[in-house]
Design a protein around this motif. Structure first.
Motif, PDB file in Angstrom:
ATOM      1  N   GLN A 117       0.762  -1.173  -0.067  1.00 18.09           N
ATOM      2  CA  GLN A 117       0.059   0.038   0.191  1.00 18.09           C
ATOM      3  C   GLN A 117       0.849   1.160   0.074  1.00 18.09           C
ATOM      4  O   GLN A 117       0.614   2.274  -0.907  1.00 18.09           O
ATOM      5  CB  GLN A 117      -0.798   0.035   1.290  1.00 18.09           C
ATOM      6  N   PHE A 118       1.625   1.407   0.821  1.00 12.89           N
ATOM      7  CA  PHE A 118       2.747   2.396   1.105  1.00 12.89           C
ATOM      8  C   PHE A 118       3.577   2.661  -0.356  1.00 12.89           C
ATOM      9  O   PHE A 118       3.642   3.705  -0.915  1.00 12.89           O
ATOM     10  CB  PHE A 118       3.677   1.944   2.188  1.00 12.89           C
ATOM     11  N   GLN A 119       3.904   1.488  -1.054  1.00 15.30           N
ATOM     12  CA  GLN A 119       4.699   1.628  -2.054  1.00 15.30           C
ATOM     13  C   GLN A 119       3.659   2.131  -3.279  1.00 15.30           C
ATOM     14  O   GLN A 119       4.059   3.165  -4.104  1.00 15.30           O
ATOM     15  CB  GLN A 119       5.140   0.437  -2.713  1.00 15.30           C
ATOM     16  N   LYS A 120       2.372   1.796  -3.318  1.00 19.02           N
ATOM     17  CA  LYS A 120       1.401   2.341  -4.211  1.00 19.02           C
ATOM     18  C   LYS A 120       1.345   3.713  -4.018  1.00 19.02           C
ATOM     19  O   LYS A 120       1.371   4.393  -5.132  1.00 19.02           O
ATOM     20  CB  LYS A 120       0.253   1.529  -4.088  1.00 19.02           C
ATOM     21  N   ILE A 121       1.078   4.328  -3.014  1.00 14.64           N
ATOM     22  CA  ILE A 121       0.740   5.655  -2.724  1.00 14.64           C
ATOM     23  C   ILE A 121       2.095   6.455  -2.930  1.00 14.64           C
ATOM     24  O   ILE A 121       1.843   7.331  -3.451  1.00 14.64           O
ATOM     25  CB  ILE A 121       0.082   5.913  -1.148  1.00 14.64           C
ATOM     26  N   SER A 122       3.173   5.804  -2.488  1.00 16.77           N
ATOM     27  CA  SER A 122       4.345   6.784  -2.689  1.00 16.77           C
ATOM     28  C   SER A 122       4.810   6.835  -4.261  1.00 16.77           C
ATOM     29  O   SER A 122       5.140   7.890  -4.789  1.00 16.77           O
ATOM     30  CB  SER A 122       5.669   5.938  -1.965  1.00 16.77           C
ATOM     31  N   ASN A 123       4.329   5.933  -4.925  1.00 17.42           N
ATOM     32  CA  ASN A 123       4.780   6.060  -6.429  1.00 17.42           C
ATOM     33  C   ASN A 123       3.586   6.952  -7.092  1.00 17.42           C
ATOM     34  O   ASN A 123       3.787   7.580  -8.008  1.00 17.42           O
ATOM     35  CB  ASN A 123       4.215   4.461  -6.976  1.00 17.42           C
TER      36      ASN A 123
END
Lengths: 515, 515
Positions: A117-123
């Motif tokens: 989730q964090f990666q998705k949002i950060s991306n």
């Protein structure tokens, strides 16, 4: 250009709000706004609209796909392309819903889910920012007196820097006004050079009040100076120092001392908590007649980020609402399979600022809390993340609501919590008192925000409000060099004195022996 | 009682000033004022008058003999007897003149003179305070919602304490609003718990700016923590802590960041610098026509405390004034034996706030400086004592004037200084810029003072603005206990780890030997 002219003229002829000072009305300038999406948009939008209404030329840069960003009556928008579509944005947003899933997964799986989730949002944040920052054609066209932005993401500050007169020296940017609630590890306070003694200023994510016992002070101090965190954020902090210190002219904190605990502040920090509660509109007639009843009504919303909830949680809420006589207005856009009780109305958007409810069930985002406080409504708080747990603990400390854990909620717990704020008169009394304090201020927060934004434009910054702390390194700031010198001098004198005394003593004894 | 009624009615019908907030106009209360005499009276008088004009019942306690204290249009005065007469007061005041005597005396004699002056003034303050504090009949009659006072002398705070509801517990006083410029050893900041890092917050009497080199930081740190001073003021500080911490609800600092350097402040500290510059009245016609000329004019005053000067100093000033084409208005009540040049007008009182002069010769008291700043007049500053040297150094740092040493002044030095501010355009440019910043504020300082005074009365104090620092001792505040524990834990772990490694190593070597 024609529409621009019409807009400005319209703004000039419309009846002006009371400006905080007469001098502020004479200056008209160009303001660039680089907002952050989601609930962060609320405060900035209010300032942008009001600045436009007063006759300034306000331009808001927004990505072509966004959650809430959009046009307004008194500002222009410049839309920049981004390399994704609505479906991608929806998929990023849906990851918020996942956090409400009952914890049936193993810990490893949960960590994995959170990380993805964090990666998705950060991306998502990354490519949105790049869409603006690498759009040289757009940036070359921009020419403004000042920038209004949210420093939670550095996009705005980087654009301000690009627009700076001496951009090649990398030092000067156009005057920047930052609007924020707070940053991780108090990086915003560190960047402004504001002292935050860990003995009575609780750190975010601790949930502590300003009255900490010894154990809590240890945790609070460790959170402040934990080495690992320091190392992780070191580079980040130095960048933030750069763009808040050197570039920020005024920082609006979307809080005040009815939510936060009293603490020292720097001259260029302005508290504008409740900036979103200014205007109350009449309710739509059908809603007005529906909510009017002897038991009053309850408003329930978990903010714009949670559009959908797992079935097991929605059914708990519906079960509890079935057991109370109050009407319930629930902002919810997700699917519900169970039957909806008669006293519950589900809406895609709730005019929560216009609703004088008996109780407010909220995720404890700062905007929602100030709306509840403004209308003196006791609250049931269900924090989900970010600053929400700390916000909730502050209001619990002030006796204006109860906090419940939404991740382990049951019908009994929710019903008990809701009945508590509905029937225990002390919650209402406390929130009435706190609301009176919150609303009693020399200048309305929106007027104050507009005033200081105009101030920054009028004076091309606020150089005289920036403390000299920014010129010092941490050794100089803490006077460690001075202390080291003083200690050395004292120790050397002591050492020499002892040596002298010993020498004298020895000579004396020698003499005595000779005698 | 009749006159009281008339006054209040008159205040209600007179056109109201713009109140900072609409809510402030609805509450009318009773305010007690215990002022300090001399220039300290200026700010407090302005607030008392304005509070009265807005319909509050304002009562000012004044001694029957005083320098400047007196009745006003919108407040009542209660006069209390003091055991001295006008001649005694004049003799106390005349000691101020002595400090301008050319230094022909030996150092011992000068110290002796200074000490006797100090004793005289201290004795005067003492008996004045006793005149009020031991007047039980008067104090028993007082019944008020809040107290407005100057904490430079603790008389007001002691009266507030006496009036406190639970006076016998010695803890609670009536809500108190303090107005001050600053106290010795920054005791006011210490008392409010406000951090004042010695690395960039210059101490009073050092004359430093916020940019200090290593040597200056040493001195600044030593001034902060000098043991002797600490010991001398320890008892005083604890008393001041008590009456400012516990009792003060709002503290007005008669300064702002155009005079002072930017620094952290506490939520209950309100900056009201320039509170005295609000009203400008038309000049008397004869004065208006006298000052109008192509070269403009210079205003010269050394404040109310210096009414007389030694002949050798007055003649220097007259000699310089003879050499400039500007008219000079000199506030002076003493004797002058030399002939007075045609361009000089001596007056007992100068409407200095109403005079837009070419230059302002001043002793650099904070009120005078703000008046000069308000009207953007470059200044020649001749500090005499108190905070004046620091004030002057701040304005020199900002390029709005020059500072001269009045104790060693000569005709050449004064003429050069005066010509500098009259003819070097940079002084005028700087003071224009600084003046614009000073006057650009969301709320006028007098309105702001009235607002917060009413706030304290409406909410019976400002409990929610008092930081939790007051509950901590200095070990807790600095987290020394936390640091000690952390260091102990770290050292113990290191020690145990080393012990373990040694033990393992020994066992291993033993085993190897056995093998």
């Amino acid at each position: 250009m024609d529409s621009q002219k019409t807009r400005t003229e319209e703004a000039e002829v419309s009846p002006a709000r009371n400006t905080a000072s007469s001098s502020s009305s004479s200056f008209l300038g160009n303001l660039l706004v680089v907002p952050m999406d989601g609930s962060h948009w609320i405060g900035i939008k209010a300032i942008a609209e009001e600045m436009g209404r007063r006759g300034h030329r306000v331009t808001v840069l927004i990505p072509e796909i966004s959650i809430r960003l959009g046009p307004g009556k008194y500002y222009d928008t410049v839309v920049y392309p981004v390399p994704y579509d609505q479906a991608y944005l929806d998929s990023v947003m849906s990851s918020h819903t996942d956090i409400l899933k009952k914890e049936t997964e193993s810990i490893t799986e949960r960590i994995k889910t959170r990380f993805s989730q964090f990666q998705k949002i950060s991306n998502f944040i990354h490519i949105t920012a790049e869409g603006l920052l690498f759009n040289d054609t757009l940036i070359a066209r921009l020419d403004f007196d000042a920038m209004l932005t949210d420093p939670f993401l550095p996009t705005g500050s980087l654009v301000a820097r690009k627009l700076g007169e001496f951009w090649y020296t990398g030092i000067i940017s156009i005057p920047t006004v930052n609007v924020l609630r707070g940053m991780l590890f108090s990086m915003d306070m560190t960047a402004t050079g504001c002292p935050s003694p860990p003995s009575y200023v609780p750190r975010f994510f601790t949930g502590y009040t300003d009255q900490m016992n010894f154990k809590e002070r240890i945790v609070n101090t460790l959170v402040k100076c934990v080495l690992l965190c320091k190392m992780i954020i070191k580079k980040l902090q130095s960048q933030i120092n750069l763009y808040i210190n050197k570039y920020s002219d005024t920082m609006y904190n979307r809080s005040d001392f009815t939510l936060d605990f009293p603490r020292p502040l720097m001259p260029n920090i302005v508290l504008v908590g409740g900036i979103n509660c200014d205007v109350r509109n009449p309710l739509p007639e059908d809603l007005e007649s529906w909510v009017s009843g002897e038991h009053g009504f309850v408003v329930f919303t978990l903010g714009t980020m949670v559009s959908d909830m797992p079935e097991e949680i929605t059914s708990i809420f519906l079960e509890v609402f079935r057991q109370i006589p109050q009407k319930v207005i629930w902002r919810y856009t997700g699917q519900v399979t169970s039957s909806i009780p008669e006293n519950v109305k589900m809406m895609k958007w709730v005019p929560q600022n216009d609703l004088l409810a008996r109780a407010f069930i909220t995720h404890a985002g700062s905007h929602g809390l100030f709306e509840g406080l403004c209308h003196a409504v006791p609250m049931v708080m269900l924090p989900l993340g970010g600053d929400q747990h700390d916000n909730a603990m502050r209001f619990v400390n002030k006796g204006v609501g109860v906090v419940l854990d939404i991740f382990s909620i049951t019908t009994e717990i929710l019903l008990q919590g809701l009945n508590q704020v509905l029937h225990d008169i002390r919650y209402k009394e406390n929130v009435l008192k706190l609301s009176a304090l919150h609303k009693d201020r020399p200048v309305d927060p929106l007027d104050l925000s507009v005033y200081w934004t105009e101030y920054v434009m009028r004076h091309k910054g606020t150089e005289h409000l920036k403390p000299a702390v920014h010129e010092l390194n941490w050794i100089q700031y803490l006077c460690l060099d001075v202390i080291a010198l003083i200690v050395t001098v004292v120790l050397t004198s002591c050492f020499l004195t002892i040596k002298c005394i010993k020498l004298c003593y020895r000579k004396l004894s020698k003499k005595r022996k000779q005698d």
